[in-house]
Design a protein around this motif. Structure first.
Motif, short mmCIF file in Angstrom:
data_model
loop_
_atom_site.label_atom_id
_atom_site.label_comp_id
_atom_site.label_asym_id
_atom_site.label_seq_id
_atom_site.Cartn_x
_atom_site.Cartn_y
_atom_site.Cartn_z
N UNK A 47 0.82 -1.21 0.00
CA UNK A 47 0.00 0.00 0.00
C UNK A 47 0.86 1.27 0.00
N UNK A 48 1.91 1.27 0.80
CA UNK A 48 2.76 2.45 0.90
C UNK A 48 3.51 2.74 -0.40
N UNK A 49 4.09 1.68 -0.98
CA UNK A 49 4.84 1.86 -2.22
C UNK A 49 3.91 2.21 -3.38
N UNK A 50 2.73 1.59 -3.40
CA UNK A 50 1.78 1.86 -4.49
C UNK A 50 1.33 3.32 -4.48
N UNK A 51 1.24 3.91 -3.30
CA UNK A 51 0.80 5.30 -3.20
C UNK A 51 1.77 6.25 -3.91
N UNK A 52 3.04 5.86 -3.94
CA UNK A 52 4.04 6.71 -4.60
C UNK A 52 3.68 6.92 -6.06
N UNK A 53 3.22 5.85 -6.73
CA UNK A 53 2.86 5.95 -8.14
C UNK A 53 1.49 6.58 -8.33
N UNK A 54 0.56 6.26 -7.42
CA UNK A 54 -0.80 6.79 -7.55
C UNK A 54 -0.82 8.30 -7.33
N UNK A 55 -0.08 8.76 -6.32
CA UNK A 55 -0.10 10.18 -5.96
C UNK A 55 0.95 11.00 -6.70
N UNK A 56 1.91 10.33 -7.31
CA UNK A 56 2.98 11.05 -8.02
C UNK A 56 3.18 10.49 -9.42
N UNK A 57 2.27 10.81 -10.35
CA UNK A 57 2.38 10.29 -11.72
C UNK A 57 3.68 10.71 -12.40
N UNK A 58 4.29 11.80 -11.91
CA UNK A 58 5.56 12.23 -12.49
C UNK A 58 6.66 11.21 -12.29
N UNK A 59 6.59 10.45 -11.19
CA UNK A 59 7.58 9.40 -10.93
C UNK A 59 7.50 8.33 -12.00
N UNK A 60 6.28 7.95 -12.34
CA UNK A 60 6.06 6.95 -13.39
C UNK A 60 6.62 7.44 -14.72
N UNK A 61 6.38 8.71 -15.02
CA UNK A 61 6.85 9.28 -16.28
C UNK A 61 8.37 9.29 -16.35
#
Length: 235
Positions: A47-61
């Motif tokens: 849950x904690x790690x997944x939030x990084x991508x959900x809340x910060x789409x720039x990280x994914x980009x």
């Protein structure tokens, strides 16, 4: 464990050496898939790690851009890189790709991912065997698939803004067909790369294995993602 010393051409005939090289290709590809899969699962189910991508789409980009740069770097610079460096970069790429693939565990049920993976593995394996054993030259076919892939990329980018459902499904089924075709083409290309290398040394053969593994890894992952659109059950 894969034995890299079997690459030594001088101690084996060409056919046996080719088999050893192809073994290396599929061993490294499988290892990379395991690295990506474990990374994706650990991140996607946390849950904690997944939030990084959900809340910060720039990280994914940023990660996506890094992946593109790494693929281009490995492919274009394979002759300048040592075999060890190329291998390390490939495994690092697989780990980073695992981070971006973690979103599938947020979007789809675990059961549907498992079923789709099995379908992908079966389809991929069949086409890889066909590409390796066929006597027909697939160069023209491969070039056609690459042009179709370019069209698919353009259409997918357009649909990011247009969001047309019909175009979405056209891209989905086209993607499946394109990567099924590219699997056969890349499998044959790897075989040709080895044959054209002649009596290459272990270093060169290891580079061929890494480059071939990268190509097939990309085919497998993309085929999986497009099939997930069809077979995946959304959460």
């Amino acid at each position: 464990m894969y034995d890299e010393t079997r690459y030594q051409v001088g101690t084996e005939n060409r056919e046996t050496s080719l088999a050893a090289c192809l073994t290396g290709v599929y061993w490294w590809m499988t290892f990379a898939l395991v690295v990506s899969g474990l990374t994706a699962y650990m991140v996607g189910t946390s849950e904690e790690l997944a939030k990084i991508f959900v809340k910060n789409p720039g990280v994914f980009l940023v990660l996506a851009i890094v992946e593109i740069v790494m693929v281009i770097g490995i492919t274009a610079g394979i002759n300048k890189l040592s075999a060890a460096t190329a291998t390390a970069l490939f495994i690092l790429y697989a780990a980073i790709n695992g981070l971006t693939l973690s979103v599938i565990f947020l979007a789809y049920t675990l059961g549907s991912i498992a079923v789709t993976f099995a379908v992908t593995a079966g389809t991929f394996g069949t086409m890889a065997v066909i590409g390796t054993v066929t006597k027909k030259d697939l160069t023209s076919f491969g070039n056609l698939m690459l042009m179709a892939l370019l069209g698919l990329i353009i259409a997918s980018i357009v649909n990011l803004f247009w969001t047309n459902e019909i175009l979405y499904w056209i891209c989905t089924y086209a993607g499946v067909l394109i990567f099924v075709g590219l699997t056969a083409y890349d499998a044959q290309k790897i075989k040709k790369m080895y044959q054209e290398a002649g009596t290459a040394n272990a270093e060169t053969n290891r580079k061929i294995a890494v480059l071939g593994a990268l190509s097939l890894y990309l085919d497998f992952v993309n085929l999986l993602l497009y099939l997930l659109r069809i077979f995946g059950r959304r959460r």
